[in-house]
Write a protein that holds these residues in place. Structure first.
Motif, PDB file in Angstrom:
ATOM      1  N   THR A 206       0.841  -1.099  -0.023  1.00  0.00           N
ATOM      2  CA  THR A 206      -0.016  -0.043   0.067  1.00  0.00           C
ATOM      3  C   THR A 206       1.076   1.321   0.104  1.00  0.00           C
ATOM      4  N   ILE A 207       0.839   2.059  -0.938  1.00  0.00           N
ATOM      5  CA  ILE A 207       1.652   3.410  -1.140  1.00  0.00           C
ATOM      6  C   ILE A 207       0.741   4.519  -1.584  1.00  0.00           C
TER       7      ILE A 207
ATOM      8  N   SER B 121      -0.400  -1.229  -8.885  1.00  0.00           N
ATOM      9  CA  SER B 121      -2.008  -1.630  -9.019  1.00  0.00           C
ATOM     10  C   SER B 121      -2.631  -1.590  -7.527  1.00  0.00           C
ATOM     11  N   GLN B 122      -3.360  -0.633  -7.300  1.00  0.00           N
ATOM     12  CA  GLN B 122      -3.805  -0.495  -6.074  1.00  0.00           C
ATOM     13  C   GLN B 122      -4.763  -1.898  -5.791  1.00  0.00           C
ATOM     14  N   GLN B 123      -5.436  -2.150  -6.832  1.00  0.00           N
ATOM     15  CA  GLN B 123      -6.548  -3.401  -6.767  1.00  0.00           C
ATOM     16  C   GLN B 123      -5.792  -4.683  -6.464  1.00  0.00           C
ATOM     17  N   ASN B 124      -4.404  -4.629  -7.045  1.00  0.00           N
ATOM     18  CA  ASN B 124      -3.517  -5.946  -6.889  1.00  0.00           C
ATOM     19  C   ASN B 124      -2.733  -5.813  -5.484  1.00  0.00           C
ATOM     20  N   ASN B 125      -2.637  -4.534  -4.911  1.00  0.00           N
ATOM     21  CA  ASN B 125      -1.606  -4.376  -3.765  1.00  0.00           C
ATOM     22  C   ASN B 125      -0.275  -4.691  -4.335  1.00  0.00           C
ATOM     23  N   TYR B 126       0.140  -4.272  -5.534  1.00  0.00           N
ATOM     24  CA  TYR B 126       1.328  -4.793  -6.114  1.00  0.00           C
ATOM     25  C   TYR B 126       2.054  -3.731  -6.727  1.00  0.00           C
TER      26      TYR B 126
ATOM     27  N   PRO C 184      13.920  15.180 -17.346  1.00  0.00           N
ATOM     28  CA  PRO C 184      13.164  15.918 -18.248  1.00  0.00           C
ATOM     29  C   PRO C 184      11.991  15.296 -18.487  1.00  0.00           C
ATOM     30  N   PHE C 185      11.732  14.047 -18.304  1.00  0.00           N
ATOM     31  CA  PHE C 185      10.354  13.519 -18.876  1.00  0.00           C
ATOM     32  C   PHE C 185       9.583  12.673 -17.620  1.00  0.00           C
ATOM     33  N   ALA C 186       9.621  13.548 -16.459  1.00  0.00           N
ATOM     34  CA  ALA C 186       8.893  12.930 -15.350  1.00  0.00           C
ATOM     35  C   ALA C 186       7.178  12.947 -15.563  1.00  0.00           C
ATOM     36  N   ALA C 187       6.814  11.865 -15.236  1.00  0.00           N
ATOM     37  CA  ALA C 187       5.151  11.602 -15.543  1.00  0.00           C
ATOM     38  C   ALA C 187       4.538  10.807 -14.288  1.00  0.00           C
ATOM     39  N   TYR C 188       3.475  11.472 -13.831  1.00  0.00           N
ATOM     40  CA  TYR C 188       2.639  11.052 -12.846  1.00  0.00           C
ATOM     41  C   TYR C 188       1.460  10.452 -13.598  1.00  0.00           C
ATOM     42  N   PHE C 189       0.802   9.208 -13.687  1.00  0.00           N
ATOM     43  CA  PHE C 189      -0.275   8.665 -14.394  1.00  0.00           C
ATOM     44  C   PHE C 189      -1.198   7.979 -13.475  1.00  0.00           C
ATOM     45  N   LYS C 190      -2.435   8.390 -13.467  1.00  0.00           N
ATOM     46  CA  LYS C 190      -3.462   7.688 -12.688  1.00  0.00           C
ATOM     47  C   LYS C 190      -4.612   7.241 -13.494  1.00  0.00           C
ATOM     48  N   ASN C 191      -4.909   6.014 -13.498  1.00  0.00           N
ATOM     49  CA  ASN C 191      -6.269   5.435 -14.068  1.00  0.00           C
ATOM     50  C   ASN C 191      -7.030   4.786 -13.159  1.00  0.00           C
ATOM     51  N   HIS C 192      -7.807   5.524 -12.482  1.00  0.00           N
ATOM     52  CA  HIS C 192      -8.576   4.671 -11.495  1.00  0.00           C
ATOM     53  C   HIS C 192      -7.699   4.213 -10.314  1.00  0.00           C
ATOM     54  N   LYS C 193      -7.550   2.825 -10.432  1.00  0.00           N
ATOM     55  CA  LYS C 193      -6.551   2.214  -9.463  1.00  0.00           C
ATOM     56  C   LYS C 193      -5.078   1.888  -9.969  1.00  0.00           C
ATOM     57  N   GLN C 194      -4.834   2.370 -11.082  1.00  0.00           N
ATOM     58  CA  GLN C 194      -3.553   2.088 -11.749  1.00  0.00           C
ATOM     59  C   GLN C 194      -2.703   3.222 -11.809  1.00  0.00           C
ATOM     60  N   PHE C 195      -1.516   3.055 -11.332  1.00  0.00           N
ATOM     61  CA  PHE C 195      -0.656   4.141 -11.310  1.00  0.00           C
ATOM     62  C   PHE C 195       0.754   3.992 -11.865  1.00  0.00           C
TER      63      PHE C 195
END
Length: 429
Positions: free
Chosen positions: A198-199, A390-395, A215-226
């Motif tokens: 859990t993070i 994966s927040q869903q898989n806790n992985y 130079p190409f940092a990215a934060y991506f969220k798609n529901h429970k996938q990061f």
């Protein structure tokens, strides 16, 4: 279709943090940050896209054709990613290795709300359906504290999918393929992972970005996938009729002592093995770009330039080409994907050997994330130096790799992988 508003921002660095934290209320978000790294082909210092109006997600079959139809139908800003395993859509290849994340192979969304920051100039582009929310949203953003609540698990048990002994054996097998002439270079990767994890993705991303400032940092969220990415590498950019590819190959350590550090950088620039890695991939990129380029337009703008980042020095080359205005954007991407810096050469043979020797499905790692514009331009990074969650898989998963050539020493390649893994281990532990 979109309402555009331009503003001046007093404190861009603080505003970026506020934007990122504000984005968490939405199911879909993609934040891109150049960290003010001095580079020639930067369009924006930071971009935030949130809240999907429409989206597309697909697995391997006909993925590029589906994306083509989506992009040509919307003719709008689209943000998302292409996973490495879309190789199976372009060639007769398969992905059978373990996957603890289960992300879709391709995901793009058309954001309702878009922020484009360049120095202290902010452009806001909202779809007309929600342009009456701009003022309220700006008030919310400015009121947000620029720090997140630390809730990440401090007892993550980070495991290594391939042991040092196994790594040396696998690289030795790869060297046998090189000696037989099956390939002359391949990028071999291994996964680090934590189960029952859990993070707090924002907290981890901010720490990773602070350590690396890429130079190409990215934060991506798609529901429970990061995706929490500190990538230093551009995959491909289209700017009007120009295509830009900037493969990275060649790595050396940073040192606190300035003399030692400069020695490391100069040594990298003249190292035969590191330069050969880069030059082989440049040849592959030139060949890939030639498949969609106007005749005679492919050129190497810079070969093996030595660049410094907070964690390491890298050799970066820049290859450019010209394309005709009627060339489909997805065709330009499809004929160069996956990027040569993460595969090897010859590309198909290298990918087959990689699949046999690696033990984890790469998925989004060593794929690309970025955006298309309504003007038929695009910009994508290479997903490396990245944590996937994966927040869903806790992985939690992150992978690292290095280029194997005839001059490679397995034990040295293993050390390079640990060097690349250092920042990600540090922020998770």
């Amino acid at each position: 279709m979109r309402t555009s508003i331009k503003l001046q921002i007093k404190n861009p660095i603080q505003f970026k943090k506020q934007l990122l934290n504000w984005s968490q209320q939405f199911r879909e978000a993609l934040f891109l940050d150049s960290n003010n790294y001095d580079q020639k082909y930067t369009s924006f210092d930071a971009v935030l896209a949130v809240d999907a109006f429409t989206s597309i997600k697909t697995d391997e079959i006909n993925a590029f054709e589906d994306l083509k139809q989506y992009q040509q139908t919307t003719r709008d800003w689209l943000f998302g990613y292409l996973s490495y395993d879309l190789k199976n859509d372009t060639e007769a290849l398969k992905s059978k290795n373990f996957d603890g994340l289960n992300f879709p192979e391709l995901f793009f969304f058309q954001p309702k709300k878009l922020f484009l920051l360049k120095e202290n100039q902010l452009e806001i582009k909202y779809l007309n359906m929600c342009d009456d929310e701009v003022e309220e949203d700006l008030d919310e953003i400015h009121q947000i504290a620029d720090c997140s609540t630390p809730v990440s698990d401090r007892n993550l048990q980070i495991q290594q999918r391939i042991s040092e002994e196994e790594y040396v054996l696998k690289v030795s097998k790869m060297l046998e393929h090189i000696q037989r002439g099956d390939i002359y270079e391949a990028n071999f990767c291994m996964e680090f992972f934590a189960e029952n994890a859990t993070i707090n993705p924002i907290e981890i991303y901010q720490k990773l970005n602070e350590i690396s400032e890429p130079p190409f940092a990215a934060y991506f969220k798609n529901h429970k996938q990061f995706l929490l990415s500190a990538s230093p590498e551009r995959y491909l950019k289209k700017e009007n009729d120009t295509i830009i590819s900037q493969p990275i190959k060649g790595t050396s350590k940073r040192f606190l002592d300035e003399v030692e550090d400069e020695k490391s950088k100069l040594g990298l620039a003249s190292n035969e093995k590191e330069r050969s890695e880069n030059i082989m991939i440049v040849d592959l990129v030139r060949n890939d770009l030639s498949r969609t380029a106007s005749k005679g337009s492919v050129e190497v703008e810079e070969l093996c330039g030595a660049y410094s980042f907070k964690q390491v020095h890298h050799l970066i080359s820049t290859v450019i080409s010209k394309v005709e205005s009627d060339k489909a954007l997805t065709e330009i991407i499809k004929t160069t994907f996956p990027m040569g810096s993460m595969t090897g050469a010859p590309k198909i043979a290298a990918m087959q050997i990689i699949e046999d020797l690696e033990e984890t499905k790469r998925g989004l790692y060593s794929g690309a994330i970025g955006y298309f514009t309504p003007e038929n331009d695009f910009d994508f990074n290479v997903v490396i130096r990245s944590i996937l969650y994966s927040q869903q898989n806790n992985y939690v998963s992150f992978s690292v790799g290095s280029a194997i050539t005839s001059l490679s020493i397995p034990e040295k390649e293993y050390e390079e992988c640990l060097l690349k893994a250092k920042a990600m281990r540090e922020v998770l532990s």
